[in-house]
Design an enzyme around this catalytic site. Structure first.
Site: not given
Length: 265
Positions: A8, A135
């Site tokens: 990401k 995350d």
């Protein structure tokens, strides 16, 4: 079973508050990309125990500390699991701010859920994921979100960069999360990222920033040089992802402009 965890990038990252639990509150956009993926294969173990093998072999890995195995141990506390052989082939660089380890952990949770027929829903999986890292929950659904809290509070956002080239440049060094946060003085976010990303990408460089860039660019001047190279080569927006050290560019770039010791992918 085989899956391919993806990295990401962070579009904007503001560290807004130091929490009583030692973590920090933040505001960011998590956006999944497909540039380079890890590969995870899970098989029923024939050795009578759960094992983790990591490739390439030159990676320094303490198995019990690896997030893949920690994901298994976490589920094992609440569910009866078969012994598994977990094979992790790393392509996403570590210490880069690309979330490779978090992605691996989330994908292992999803794989075990399927292999062991646990019938956990995404809310259940996100709750487990949050225990592994801030995350990790993002990678359960793996779609663009505006993240707050430690990164585990997520609100879907409409953002599609599929028509844009996304280039990642990884310098020949990593930056630990602890090192990055030691340079930060929390402050209120200067912009609402949900509003900022609705503007043309060419304007992002004037309104969207990463709080880690200024102190880390001072410490690692090569990072700022990479960012400028990418802008000079035609990118629409360039920033550091997470706490670094990877720099990403949205929009076309020319690889010849990035000829240094860094790795482009």
């Amino acid at each position: 079973m085989i899956t391919y965890p993806n990295p990401k990038i962070n579009i904007g990252l503001y560290i807004t508050e130091k929490r009583d639990d030692g973590f920090h509150n933040l505001e960011t956009i998590f956006y999944p990309i497909d540039n380079k993926k890890d590969k995870i294969e899970i098989k029923i173990s024939t050795t009578g125990k759960t094992t983790l093998s990591v490739y390439p072999k030159n990676l320094t890995v303490h198995s019990e500390d690896n997030l893949c195995l920690r994901a298994y141990r976490l589920l094992e506390k609440d569910h009866k699991l078969p012994d598994l052989a977990i094979m992790l082939h790393k392509e996403i660089p570590t210490g880069a701010g690309l979330g490779g380890g978090s992605a691996d952990a989330a994908f292992v949770l999803k794989m075990i859920n399927e292999v062991a027929r646990l019938h956990l829903n995404n809310d259940d999986l996100r709750n487990y994921a949050a225990k592994l890292g801030s995350d990790v929950p993002f990678f359960i659904e793996n779609r663009p979100v505006f993240a707050t809290g430690r990164g585990e509070i997520m609100e879907p956002v409409e953002l599609d960069l599929s028509g844009k080239t996304i280039t990642i440049v990884k310098p020949p060094f990593s930056i630990s999360t602890a090192e990055a946060y030691s340079c930060i003085i929390p402050k209120k976010a200067p912009v609402d990222l949900r509003e900022a990303i609705r503007q043309p990408i060419e304007t992002w460089k004037d309104v969207i920033s990463n709080d880690f860039e200024k102190p880390l660019f001072k410490k690692y001047p090569e990072l700022e040089k990479i960012k400028q190279h990418l802008y000079d080569s035609g990118a629409d927006y360039v920033a550091m992802s997470g706490s670094g050290s990877a720099i990403y560019a949205v929009g076309a770039t020319h690889e010849r402009q990035c000829k240094n010791r860094s790795k482009m992918f």
